[in-house]
Design a protein around this motif. Structure first.
Motif, PDB file in Angstrom:
ATOM      1  N   MET A   1       0.928  -1.020  -0.170  1.00  0.00           N
ATOM      2  CA  MET A   1      -0.006  -0.213  -0.071  1.00  0.00           C
ATOM      3  C   MET A   1       0.836   1.256  -0.034  1.00  0.00           C
ATOM      4  SD  MET A   1      -2.784  -1.295   2.898  1.00  0.00           S
ATOM      5  CE  MET A   1      -3.413   0.320   3.019  1.00  0.00           C
ATOM      6  N   PHE A   2       1.814   1.257   0.665  1.00  0.00           N
ATOM      7  CA  PHE A   2       2.881   2.355   1.104  1.00  0.00           C
ATOM      8  C   PHE A   2       3.366   2.758  -0.345  1.00  0.00           C
ATOM      9  CE2 PHE A   2       6.982   4.253   1.722  1.00  0.00           C
ATOM     10  CZ  PHE A   2       6.833   5.476   2.323  1.00  0.00           C
ATOM     11  N   TYR A   3       4.196   1.593  -1.046  1.00  0.00           N
ATOM     12  CA  TYR A   3       4.783   2.030  -2.517  1.00  0.00           C
ATOM     13  C   TYR A   3       3.984   2.314  -3.291  1.00  0.00           C
ATOM     14  CZ  TYR A   3       9.169   1.140   0.157  1.00  0.00           C
ATOM     15  OH  TYR A   3      10.053   1.378   1.154  1.00  0.00           O
ATOM     16  N   GLU A   4       2.707   1.634  -3.625  1.00  0.00           N
ATOM     17  CA  GLU A   4       1.627   2.171  -4.549  1.00  0.00           C
ATOM     18  C   GLU A   4       1.191   3.393  -4.279  1.00  0.00           C
ATOM     19  OE1 GLU A   4       0.340   0.594  -7.127  1.00  0.00           O
ATOM     20  OE2 GLU A   4       2.084  -1.270  -6.848  1.00  0.00           O
ATOM     21  N   SER A   5       1.212   3.984  -3.041  1.00  0.00           N
ATOM     22  CA  SER A   5       0.856   5.292  -2.910  1.00  0.00           C
ATOM     23  C   SER A   5       1.892   6.439  -3.307  1.00  0.00           C
ATOM     24  CB  SER A   5       0.485   5.694  -1.528  1.00  0.00           C
ATOM     25  OG  SER A   5      -0.519   4.982  -0.967  1.00  0.00           O
ATOM     26  N   LEU A   6       3.505   5.773  -3.359  1.00  0.00           N
ATOM     27  CA  LEU A   6       4.237   6.615  -3.806  1.00  0.00           C
ATOM     28  C   LEU A   6       4.354   6.723  -5.338  1.00  0.00           C
ATOM     29  CD1 LEU A   6       7.418   5.828  -1.470  1.00  0.00           C
ATOM     30  CD2 LEU A   6       6.056   8.025  -1.527  1.00  0.00           C
ATOM     31  N   LYS A   7       4.084   5.389  -5.933  1.00  0.00           N
ATOM     32  CA  LYS A   7       4.311   5.398  -7.496  1.00  0.00           C
ATOM     33  C   LYS A   7       2.951   5.901  -8.043  1.00  0.00           C
ATOM     34  CE  LYS A   7       4.971   0.825  -7.206  1.00  0.00           C
ATOM     35  NZ  LYS A   7       5.319  -0.494  -7.467  1.00  0.00           N
ATOM     36  N   GLY A   8       1.937   6.209  -7.191  1.00  0.00           N
ATOM     37  CA  GLY A   8       0.712   6.676  -7.583  1.00  0.00           C
ATOM     38  C   GLY A   8       0.644   8.123  -7.518  1.00  0.00           C
ATOM     39  N   GLY A   9       1.578   8.780  -7.133  1.00  0.00           N
ATOM     40  CA  GLY A   9       1.830  10.273  -7.119  1.00  0.00           C
ATOM     41  C   GLY A   9       0.773  10.831  -5.856  1.00  0.00           C
ATOM     42  N   LYS A  10       0.616  10.019  -4.944  1.00  0.00           N
ATOM     43  CA  LYS A  10      -0.066  10.547  -3.755  1.00  0.00           C
ATOM     44  C   LYS A  10       0.839  11.326  -2.875  1.00  0.00           C
ATOM     45  CE  LYS A  10      -3.729   6.833  -3.489  1.00  0.00           C
ATOM     46  NZ  LYS A  10      -4.494   6.053  -2.807  1.00  0.00           N
ATOM     47  N   ASP A  11       0.284  12.313  -1.976  1.00  0.00           N
ATOM     48  CA  ASP A  11       1.037  12.972  -1.215  1.00  0.00           C
ATOM     49  C   ASP A  11       1.467  12.247   0.049  1.00  0.00           C
ATOM     50  OD1 ASP A  11       2.388  15.102   0.137  1.00  0.00           O
ATOM     51  OD2 ASP A  11       0.257  16.134   0.644  1.00  0.00           O
ATOM     52  N   VAL A  12       2.699  11.865   0.040  1.00  0.00           N
ATOM     53  CA  VAL A  12       2.929  10.784   1.346  1.00  0.00           C
ATOM     54  C   VAL A  12       3.873  11.707   1.892  1.00  0.00           C
ATOM     55  CG1 VAL A  12       4.127   8.630   1.732  1.00  0.00           C
ATOM     56  CG2 VAL A  12       2.567   9.125  -0.376  1.00  0.00           C
ATOM     57  N   SER A  13       4.075  11.731   3.411  1.00  0.00           N
ATOM     58  CA  SER A  13       4.918  12.139   4.271  1.00  0.00           C
ATOM     59  C   SER A  13       4.736  11.239   5.549  1.00  0.00           C
ATOM     60  CB  SER A  13       4.728  13.545   4.546  1.00  0.00           C
ATOM     61  OG  SER A  13       3.592  13.658   5.344  1.00  0.00           O
ATOM     62  N   THR A  14       5.996  10.983   6.216  1.00  0.00           N
ATOM     63  CA  THR A  14       6.144  10.303   7.340  1.00  0.00           C
ATOM     64  C   THR A  14       6.341  11.176   8.473  1.00  0.00           C
ATOM     65  OG1 THR A  14       8.472  10.386   7.091  1.00  0.00           O
ATOM     66  CG2 THR A  14       7.325   8.356   6.412  1.00  0.00           C
ATOM     67  N   SER A  15       5.922  10.987   9.685  1.00  0.00           N
ATOM     68  CA  SER A  15       5.714  11.769  10.823  1.00  0.00           C
ATOM     69  C   SER A  15       6.433  11.226  12.243  1.00  0.00           C
ATOM     70  CB  SER A  15       4.528  12.417  11.290  1.00  0.00           C
ATOM     71  OG  SER A  15       4.347  13.279  12.190  1.00  0.00           O
ATOM     72  N   GLN A  16       6.573  12.008  13.327  1.00  0.00           N
ATOM     73  CA  GLN A  16       6.798  11.330  14.451  1.00  0.00           C
ATOM     74  C   GLN A  16       5.507  10.919  15.287  1.00  0.00           C
ATOM     75  OE1 GLN A  16       9.451  14.776  15.695  1.00  0.00           O
ATOM     76  NE2 GLN A  16       7.930  14.758  17.890  1.00  0.00           N
ATOM     77  N   PRO A  17       5.537  10.013  16.009  1.00  0.00           N
ATOM     78  CA  PRO A  17       4.221   9.736  16.782  1.00  0.00           C
ATOM     79  C   PRO A  17       3.998  10.808  17.849  1.00  0.00           C
ATOM     80  CG  PRO A  17       6.192   8.368  17.661  1.00  0.00           C
ATOM     81  CD  PRO A  17       6.675   9.071  16.401  1.00  0.00           C
ATOM     82  N   SER A  18       2.941  10.862  18.334  1.00  0.00           N
ATOM     83  CA  SER A  18       2.427  12.014  19.162  1.00  0.00           C
ATOM     84  C   SER A  18       3.095  11.837  20.630  1.00  0.00           C
ATOM     85  CB  SER A  18       0.846  12.195  19.174  1.00  0.00           C
ATOM     86  OG  SER A  18       0.306  11.132  19.755  1.00  0.00           O
ATOM     87  N   PRO A  19       3.233  12.770  21.548  1.00  0.00           N
ATOM     88  CA  PRO A  19       3.509  12.478  22.724  1.00  0.00           C
ATOM     89  C   PRO A  19       2.380  11.580  23.564  1.00  0.00           C
ATOM     90  CG  PRO A  19       3.728  14.862  22.435  1.00  0.00           C
ATOM     91  CD  PRO A  19       3.094  14.323  20.964  1.00  0.00           C
ATOM     92  N   GLY A  20       1.076  11.676  23.308  1.00  0.00           N
ATOM     93  CA  GLY A  20       0.152  10.876  23.765  1.00  0.00           C
ATOM     94  C   GLY A  20       0.459   9.302  23.560  1.00  0.00           C
ATOM     95  N   GLU A  21       0.657   9.108  22.141  1.00  0.00           N
ATOM     96  CA  GLU A  21       1.091   7.888  21.637  1.00  0.00           C
ATOM     97  C   GLU A  21       2.217   7.127  22.290  1.00  0.00           C
ATOM     98  OE1 GLU A  21      -0.801   8.245  17.062  1.00  0.00           O
ATOM     99  OE2 GLU A  21       1.536   8.571  17.513  1.00  0.00           O
ATOM    100  N   VAL A  22       3.240   7.840  22.426  1.00  0.00           N
ATOM    101  CA  VAL A  22       4.483   7.492  22.952  1.00  0.00           C
ATOM    102  C   VAL A  22       4.124   7.257  24.711  1.00  0.00           C
ATOM    103  CG1 VAL A  22       6.817   7.924  23.474  1.00  0.00           C
ATOM    104  CG2 VAL A  22       6.036   8.627  21.618  1.00  0.00           C
ATOM    105  N   MET A  23       3.702   8.158  25.414  1.00  0.00           N
ATOM    106  CA  MET A  23       3.474   8.092  26.712  1.00  0.00           C
ATOM    107  C   MET A  23       2.563   6.916  27.075  1.00  0.00           C
ATOM    108  SD  MET A  23       3.678  11.983  27.760  1.00  0.00           S
ATOM    109  CE  MET A  23       3.814  11.973  29.596  1.00  0.00           C
ATOM    110  N   GLY A  24       1.311   7.121  26.089  1.00  0.00           N
ATOM    111  CA  GLY A  24       0.419   5.906  26.374  1.00  0.00           C
ATOM    112  C   GLY A  24       0.717   4.541  26.330  1.00  0.00           C
TER     113      GLY A  24
END
Length: 292
Positions: free
Chosen positions: A47-70
């Motif tokens: 799914m990830f590489y199909e999104s890249l090849k399909g020209g979708k706007d793809v970016s990675t992010s860091q987890p939120s503080p709530g996700e980490v501390m949770g």
């Protein structure tokens, strides 16, 4: 003290595999056309590489503080006394520094390791941390051990397309256009904190050859005298087919028959910069006496 080992999916360890290994893995968020997905949870490699090849706007992010501390709170409430948390390198993301700041709220119960690794080299750190925890070392002692040996590793990646390096501002549009015409394939390296240029070659076949030569050189220079039983050669790739994965892994095994060799896909944090078709490899040196 019962010490938990935690990482994120930049190690290539999914939540499902983490459960089998007896550790914890936080899935990294990926934003596709404004929608947040999570690596290995609701976003597969395909799914990830199909999104890249399909020209979708793809970016990675860091987890939120709530996700980490949770996740930390859940681990500590589940019978563990402390946590050694091993995120991706601080030189490649702010997620490590953010975790270090958040850990100040936990009175030493959470030790965040910054040993400048990602992908297959980060995976090796996590496996080592698990072994050290099982042997009775505290989270603080494990952090010290991993950070002291942070640079016992190196990664090389041959990039098949310049399109995504251009999008990330790492090459100019003119250089990308010229590179496409001349079939130029950059070879990148991670030797600690950053993703840097290493070489330029004509074609992926030469890119793979250049990486093999680089590994050989590292083994007789940087890692001179290290017993080959401690050497781990990681194969990696971005959206490769099963046949391509096997071919690359077999090549590494044939080139380095005395080393331990395995394949793990590149994390999405790297794949978003390299694009599909990238092929990588790495050296990690296991500590003397390691049994995992």
């Amino acid at each position: 003290m019962k010490t938990a080992v935690m990482t994120d999916s930049n190690s290539g360890i999914s939540r499902r595999e983490a459960e089998k290994l007896g550790i914890f893995s936080l899935p990294m968020p990926v934003i596709i056309n404004g929608e947040t997905c999570y690596e290995g949870v609701d976003l597969t490699q395909e799914m990830f590489y199909e999104s890249l090849k399909g020209g979708k706007d793809v970016s990675t992010s860091q987890p939120s503080p709530g996700e980490v501390m949770g996740m930390w709170d859940e681990i500590l409430a589940g019978g563990y006394d402390e946590i050694v948390h091993i995120p991706m390198s601080s030189g490649l993301s702010n997620s490590c520094e953010a975790a270090i700041s958040l850990a100040a709220e936990y009175d030493g119960k959470v030790q965040v390791v910054d040993n400048h690794r990602i992908s297959v080299t980060l995976r090796e750190s996590v496996l080592e941390a698990r072994e050290l925890a099982e042997s009775g070392l505290s989270a603080r002692e494990i952090k010290k051990e991993l950070e002291e040996r942070a640079y016992d590793s190196v990664i090389y990646i041959a990039v098949d397309t310049l399109e995504f390096l251009k999008k990330g501002g790492r090459v100019t549009p003119a250089a990308a256009a010229l590179g496409a015409v001349l079939n130029i394939k950059p070879v990148l390296t991670i030797q600690g904190e950053r993703l840097d240029a290493f070489a330029k070659v004509r074609g992926m076949k030469k890119g793979k050859h250049r990486m093999l030569e680089a590994l050989k050189n590292d083994l007789v220079t940087r890692f001179q005298g290290v017993d080959m039983s401690r050497v781990v050669i990681g194969g990696a790739g971005a959206g490769l087919s099963a046949e391509e994965e096997k071919e690359w892994t077999d090549t590494l095994k044939e080139t380095f028959p005395q080393a331990m060799v395995y394949y793990n896909p590149l994390s999405f944090s790297i794949g978003s910069h390299t694009g599909p078709g990238a092929v990588g490899t790495a050296i990690s040196i296991r500590r003397a006496g390691s049994l995992y």
